[in-house]
Design a protein around this motif. Sequence first.
Motif, PDB file in Angstrom:
ATOM      1  N   GLU A  25       1.074  -1.413   0.197  1.00  0.00           N
ATOM      2  CA  GLU A  25       0.361  -0.146  -0.156  1.00  0.00           C
ATOM      3  C   GLU A  25       0.806   1.323  -0.329  1.00  0.00           C
ATOM      4  O   GLU A  25       0.706   2.716  -0.758  1.00  0.00           O
ATOM      5  CB  GLU A  25      -1.198  -0.395   1.229  1.00  0.00           C
ATOM      6  CG  GLU A  25      -1.556  -1.166   1.089  1.00  0.00           C
ATOM      7  CD  GLU A  25      -2.925  -0.931   2.099  1.00  0.00           C
ATOM      8  OE1 GLU A  25      -2.376  -0.816   3.403  1.00  0.00           O
ATOM      9  OE2 GLU A  25      -4.339  -1.685   2.449  1.00  0.00           O
ATOM     10  N   PHE A  28       1.692   2.034  -3.812  1.00  0.00           N
ATOM     11  CA  PHE A  28       1.033   2.774  -4.490  1.00  0.00           C
ATOM     12  C   PHE A  28       0.831   3.607  -3.984  1.00  0.00           C
ATOM     13  O   PHE A  28       0.025   5.035  -4.893  1.00  0.00           O
ATOM     14  CB  PHE A  28      -1.062   1.635  -3.936  1.00  0.00           C
ATOM     15  CG  PHE A  28      -0.520   0.083  -4.206  1.00  0.00           C
ATOM     16  CD1 PHE A  28       0.284  -0.367  -5.152  1.00  0.00           C
ATOM     17  CD2 PHE A  28      -1.274  -0.619  -3.732  1.00  0.00           C
ATOM     18  CE1 PHE A  28       0.344  -1.964  -5.096  1.00  0.00           C
ATOM     19  CE2 PHE A  28      -1.195  -1.792  -3.969  1.00  0.00           C
ATOM     20  CZ  PHE A  28      -0.328  -2.921  -4.940  1.00  0.00           C
ATOM     21  N   GLU A  29       1.068   4.067  -2.608  1.00  0.00           N
ATOM     22  CA  GLU A  29       0.883   5.287  -3.062  1.00  0.00           C
ATOM     23  C   GLU A  29       1.662   6.678  -3.042  1.00  0.00           C
ATOM     24  O   GLU A  29       1.331   8.017  -3.767  1.00  0.00           O
ATOM     25  CB  GLU A  29       0.791   6.212  -1.537  1.00  0.00           C
ATOM     26  CG  GLU A  29      -0.033   5.260  -0.026  1.00  0.00           C
ATOM     27  CD  GLU A  29      -1.272   5.800  -0.228  1.00  0.00           C
ATOM     28  OE1 GLU A  29      -1.252   7.337  -0.896  1.00  0.00           O
ATOM     29  OE2 GLU A  29      -3.032   6.053  -0.834  1.00  0.00           O
ATOM     30  N   THR A  30       2.519   6.239  -4.018  1.00  0.00           N
ATOM     31  CA  THR A  30       3.717   7.566  -4.452  1.00  0.00           C
ATOM     32  C   THR A  30       3.070   6.930  -6.133  1.00  0.00           C
ATOM     33  O   THR A  30       3.970   7.847  -6.729  1.00  0.00           O
ATOM     34  CB  THR A  30       5.012   6.945  -3.872  1.00  0.00           C
ATOM     35  OG1 THR A  30       5.589   5.069  -4.814  1.00  0.00           O
ATOM     36  CG2 THR A  30       5.346   6.059  -2.964  1.00  0.00           C
ATOM     37  N   TRP A  31       2.296   5.831  -5.983  1.00  0.00           N
ATOM     38  CA  TRP A  31       2.098   5.889  -7.800  1.00  0.00           C
ATOM     39  C   TRP A  31       1.276   7.106  -8.445  1.00  0.00           C
ATOM     40  O   TRP A  31       0.278   7.942  -7.523  1.00  0.00           O
ATOM     41  CB  TRP A  31       1.331   4.846  -8.024  1.00  0.00           C
ATOM     42  CG  TRP A  31       2.041   3.240  -8.543  1.00  0.00           C
ATOM     43  CD1 TRP A  31       3.644   3.472  -7.670  1.00  0.00           C
ATOM     44  CD2 TRP A  31       1.407   2.244  -8.380  1.00  0.00           C
ATOM     45  NE1 TRP A  31       3.631   1.768  -7.982  1.00  0.00           N
ATOM     46  CE2 TRP A  31       2.577   1.349  -7.501  1.00  0.00           C
ATOM     47  CE3 TRP A  31       0.394   1.985  -8.279  1.00  0.00           C
ATOM     48  CZ2 TRP A  31       2.697  -0.026  -8.510  1.00  0.00           C
ATOM     49  CZ3 TRP A  31       0.551   0.014  -9.055  1.00  0.00           C
ATOM     50  CH2 TRP A  31       1.029  -0.287  -9.111  1.00  0.00           C
ATOM     51  N   ASP A  32       0.936   7.752  -9.608  1.00  0.00           N
ATOM     52  CA  ASP A  32      -0.125   8.261 -10.110  1.00  0.00           C
ATOM     53  C   ASP A  32      -1.227   8.330  -9.893  1.00  0.00           C
ATOM     54  O   ASP A  32      -1.616   6.608  -9.526  1.00  0.00           O
ATOM     55  CB  ASP A  32       0.672   9.250 -11.877  1.00  0.00           C
ATOM     56  CG  ASP A  32       1.757   9.477 -12.056  1.00  0.00           C
ATOM     57  OD1 ASP A  32       2.164   9.954 -10.985  1.00  0.00           O
ATOM     58  OD2 ASP A  32       2.369   9.559 -12.943  1.00  0.00           O
ATOM     59  N   GLU A  33      -2.427   9.020  -9.965  1.00  0.00           N
ATOM     60  CA  GLU A  33      -3.419   8.914  -9.633  1.00  0.00           C
ATOM     61  C   GLU A  33      -3.642   7.848 -10.521  1.00  0.00           C
ATOM     62  O   GLU A  33      -5.134   6.710 -10.034  1.00  0.00           O
ATOM     63  CB  GLU A  33      -4.218  10.062  -9.989  1.00  0.00           C
ATOM     64  CG  GLU A  33      -5.948   9.882  -9.922  1.00  0.00           C
ATOM     65  CD  GLU A  33      -6.403  11.081  -9.769  1.00  0.00           C
ATOM     66  OE1 GLU A  33      -7.882  11.546  -9.612  1.00  0.00           O
ATOM     67  OE2 GLU A  33      -5.891  12.503  -9.783  1.00  0.00           O
ATOM     68  N   ARG A  36      -2.634   4.048  -9.542  1.00  0.00           N
ATOM     69  CA  ARG A  36      -3.175   4.153  -8.113  1.00  0.00           C
ATOM     70  C   ARG A  36      -4.072   3.433  -8.153  1.00  0.00           C
ATOM     71  O   ARG A  36      -5.424   2.785  -7.383  1.00  0.00           O
ATOM     72  CB  ARG A  36      -2.759   5.137  -7.332  1.00  0.00           C
ATOM     73  CG  ARG A  36      -3.229   4.867  -5.928  1.00  0.00           C
ATOM     74  CD  ARG A  36      -2.598   6.066  -5.107  1.00  0.00           C
ATOM     75  NE  ARG A  36      -3.551   6.885  -4.991  1.00  0.00           N
ATOM     76  CZ  ARG A  36      -2.575   8.568  -6.040  1.00  0.00           C
ATOM     77  NH1 ARG A  36      -1.760   8.038  -6.224  1.00  0.00           N
ATOM     78  NH2 ARG A  36      -3.637   9.248  -5.968  1.00  0.00           N
ATOM     79  N   ALA A  39      -4.963   0.272  -9.323  1.00  0.00           N
ATOM     80  CA  ALA A  39      -4.676  -0.969  -8.487  1.00  0.00           C
ATOM     81  C   ALA A  39      -5.838  -1.056  -7.446  1.00  0.00           C
ATOM     82  O   ALA A  39      -5.919  -2.379  -6.797  1.00  0.00           O
ATOM     83  CB  ALA A  39      -3.378  -0.543  -7.850  1.00  0.00           C
ATOM     84  N   GLU A  40      -6.386   0.114  -6.809  1.00  0.00           N
ATOM     85  CA  GLU A  40      -7.829   0.005  -6.197  1.00  0.00           C
ATOM     86  C   GLU A  40      -8.827  -0.727  -6.486  1.00  0.00           C
ATOM     87  O   GLU A  40      -9.080  -1.368  -6.075  1.00  0.00           O
ATOM     88  CB  GLU A  40      -7.811   2.068  -5.161  1.00  0.00           C
ATOM     89  CG  GLU A  40      -9.303   1.649  -4.921  1.00  0.00           C
ATOM     90  CD  GLU A  40      -8.905   0.948  -3.726  1.00  0.00           C
ATOM     91  OE1 GLU A  40      -9.828   0.910  -2.726  1.00  0.00           O
ATOM     92  OE2 GLU A  40      -7.646   0.735  -3.033  1.00  0.00           O
TER      93      GLU A  40
END
Length: 289
Positions: A25, A28-33, A36, A39-40
């Motif tokens: 997680e 994932f928080e470091t990914w672009d919107e 991200r 993935a969600e």
Amino acid sequence: MTALDTAPTQRHDLTGFVGDIQRLEAIFETWDETPRAAAEAYRRSIEALNGEALRRLVRALKAEPAALAAMKAAVADEVVYAVLRRHDIVKARLSERLEVALEGVRPMLASHGGDVELVKVTPPSIEVRFLGACDGCPASALTFHQGVKKAVEDACPEITEILQVKGLGGGGEGSVRFISPFAIGADSDWIFAGSLSDIPQGGVRVTELEGEKVLLSRQGAVVTCFQNACAHLGLPLGDGEVVDGILTCPHHDFQYDLASGECLTAPEVQLQAHAVRVTGRRVEVRFSK
């Protein structure tokens, strides 16, 4: 990010699995919107599939008594329980609901330098202990009834007896509290109870406020108020002897600590406390519900 950074741990317990999830997680928080969000959406789809499969499995197992018994035994495993709870397939355990209830009152207690801990669980009874400034606070009885006791009763109706055990003496000197934190927000319903000088230093004063007979005590800078009724048989306490802050019932010699209302003779009971605030020399009382 290397493969080593995202590799699962070798721990096959709940802590290990949760740690793996939390590390992913964080990535994932470091990914672009856009990635991200993808993935969600993927996570929600997998959880929906697993949840539906588990619910169908449980429904099928419930039809077989032997399988149902095995399933109940399996729920004792922390990993099985965590997954089934995640999908709302099993109800929260008593211990979990108790901790949630106490977490709900901790912020208010913490704002006054206090805390509460769960000491013992023996259904239908539990024991709790105040810590920090709440331990020995003059308003601890009111805090117990209006805060902790109510929170537990609301969350765990199967608990019918909630006992407060004596703490370890964490209440700080010089941190006099005239009012329970659970009465702080109430600006109404305060009743004038007289002047500070009306209450004898080291003694008690019996008075009647709006039809309620109460006992006001003044020990140093601490003023407390209790229902004028012994927790033993409900008899009045006004004629009792006070020595070093300890009131002895004139009828059957039950003794009470006037700082907290705690019964020293039978620790499982205590005097009914009411909130007190002192403004200048003016003493006001707010009845507990």
